[in-house]
Design a protein around this motif. Structure first.
Motif, PDB file in Angstrom:
ATOM      1  N   THR A  60      -6.459  -0.969  -4.090  1.00 58.67           N
ATOM      2  CA  THR A  60      -7.004   0.342  -3.767  1.00 58.67           C
ATOM      3  C   THR A  60      -5.920   1.283  -3.252  1.00 58.67           C
ATOM      4  N   THR A  61      -6.202   2.569  -3.335  1.00 59.39           N
ATOM      5  CA  THR A  61      -5.379   3.609  -2.716  1.00 59.39           C
ATOM      6  C   THR A  61      -6.324   4.714  -2.262  1.00 59.39           C
ATOM      7  N   ASP A  62      -5.837   5.640  -1.481  1.00 63.24           N
ATOM      8  CA  ASP A  62      -6.666   6.782  -1.098  1.00 63.24           C
ATOM      9  C   ASP A  62      -6.395   7.945  -2.045  1.00 63.24           C
ATOM     10  N   ARG A  72      -4.075   8.354   5.113  1.00 60.64           N
ATOM     11  CA  ARG A  72      -4.325   7.022   5.673  1.00 60.64           C
ATOM     12  C   ARG A  72      -5.546   7.006   6.580  1.00 60.64           C
ATOM     13  N   TYR A 115      -8.475   6.887   4.268  1.00 65.97           N
ATOM     14  CA  TYR A 115      -8.472   5.531   3.719  1.00 65.97           C
ATOM     15  C   TYR A 115      -9.156   4.575   4.690  1.00 65.97           C
ATOM     16  N   ASN A 118     -13.061   5.316   5.281  1.00 65.31           N
ATOM     17  CA  ASN A 118     -13.904   4.945   4.153  1.00 65.31           C
ATOM     18  C   ASN A 118     -14.038   3.433   4.017  1.00 65.31           C
ATOM     19  N   GLU A 119     -12.944   2.720   4.199  1.00 66.51           N
ATOM     20  CA  GLU A 119     -13.018   1.260   4.117  1.00 66.51           C
ATOM     21  C   GLU A 119     -13.829   0.681   5.285  1.00 66.51           C
ATOM     22  N   THR A 124     -11.457   5.784  -2.108  1.00 66.77           N
ATOM     23  CA  THR A 124     -10.494   4.679  -2.034  1.00 66.77           C
ATOM     24  C   THR A 124     -10.610   3.637  -3.125  1.00 66.77           C
ATOM     25  N   PRO A 164     -13.790   1.341  -4.032  1.00 71.27           N
ATOM     26  CA  PRO A 164     -13.279   0.929  -2.726  1.00 71.27           C
ATOM     27  C   PRO A 164     -12.893  -0.547  -2.731  1.00 71.27           C
ATOM     28  N   ASP A 175      -8.098  -6.917  -2.155  1.00 67.29           N
ATOM     29  CA  ASP A 175      -6.969  -5.982  -2.202  1.00 67.29           C
ATOM     30  C   ASP A 175      -5.627  -6.673  -2.019  1.00 67.29           C
ATOM     31  N   GLU A 210       0.898   1.037   3.119  1.00 68.76           N
ATOM     32  CA  GLU A 210      -0.510   1.270   3.464  1.00 68.76           C
ATOM     33  C   GLU A 210      -1.385   0.047   3.227  1.00 68.76           C
ATOM     34  N   PRO A 234      -6.614  -1.607   3.834  1.00 72.66           N
ATOM     35  CA  PRO A 234      -7.744  -2.304   3.219  1.00 72.66           C
ATOM     36  C   PRO A 234      -7.888  -3.758   3.653  1.00 72.66           C
TER      37      PRO A 234
END
Length: 243
Positions: free
Chosen positions: A128-130, A135, A138, A141-142, A188, A190, A197, A219, A223
């Motif tokens: 995943t990435t945002d 950050r 990110y 949301n996670e 993300t 997700p 991840d 980063e 996650p």
């Protein structure tokens, strides 16, 4: 029936591998060049992850609990719902299952990895990435996505109606994941699962994939940490409100 620890670990290993094949396999089908499902869209990915959780819970919920997620295992242990002695073996099985599942995706889509020249598309099939490169976004949301997942899954699987009809509860859990990916997955991905991840990101770093770009390790803690904290909060809310 009480299963041996080995059988439970086998269930967690296979279940997590199935999650990866269905989930990240769906991403690969959409993102990689010249697949039959190229540009099929976000709903295709959401469906893959929904089924990727639904099927292992149906298959192994009665064996190991089908955590298929280190965050779920830790959250239950911290909230007194799972024995601490089984935590590390469960997490190891989940991590290994995630790696094997991702390897299956890589092998089956190998020609399309070679044809794809977009590093972001390749990375998306692993981790995943945002979307905004934030950050804090990110993390939030996670965190909240995993909180919703764990609270919903525990309510479905352990409240009386779910215990009396495990198959129906398992299907609903799959729909929770499907819904979360469609509703909260835009920022993300997700992830909602450290194994989903971390292990694919590691494979992204070491596999010889042309045009793969960076694995974005700076980063990578988000996650992992955010889902664990979100899961702990979700299991705590379940205990406080419904037990």
């Amino acid at each position: 029936m009480e299963y041996s620890l080995f059988t439970k670990l086998a269930a967690e290993f296979v279940g997590t591998a199935v999650l990866m094949v269905f989930g990240n396999g769906a991403v690969a089908n959409v993102e990689l060049k010249n697949t039959k499902g190229h540009h099929a869209g976000w709903l295709n990915i959401a469906m893959g992850y929904g089924f990727g959780v639904m099927f292992p819970v149906l298959m192994f919920g009665g064996v190991s609990g089908a955590h298929i997620n280190p965050a779920m295992t830790l959250a239950q242990a911290i909230n007194g719902m799972f024995p601490w002695g089984d935590v590390l073996p469960y997490i190891i099985a989940q991590l290994l299952g995630a790696a094997v599942g991702q390897l299956i995706v890589y092998v089956t889509y190998y020609p399309h990895y070679k044809e794809t020249d977009d590093p972001e598309a390749i990375l998306a099939t692993f981790c995943t990435t945002d979307a905004e490169g934030s950050r804090s976004n990110y993390f939030l949301n996670e965190f909240f996505g995993t909180l919703m997942l764990v609270l919903g899954a525990l309510c479905c699987l352990t409240l009386p109606w779910g215990e009396n009809d495990h198959a129906a509860a398992s299907i609903v859990v799959g729909f929770i994941v499907w819904g979360l990916v469609t509703s909260m997955g835009g920022p993300t991905g997700p992830g909602l699962n450290p194994a989903r991840d971390l292990m694919p990101r590691l494979l992204h770093a070491i596999l010889p994939i042309p045009n793969k770009g960076e694995s974005r390790w700076a980063e990578a803690w988000i996650p992992v940490v955010a889902p664990i904290l979100g899961a702990i909060a979700g299991a705590w809310l379940y205990n406080v409100l419904f037990v």
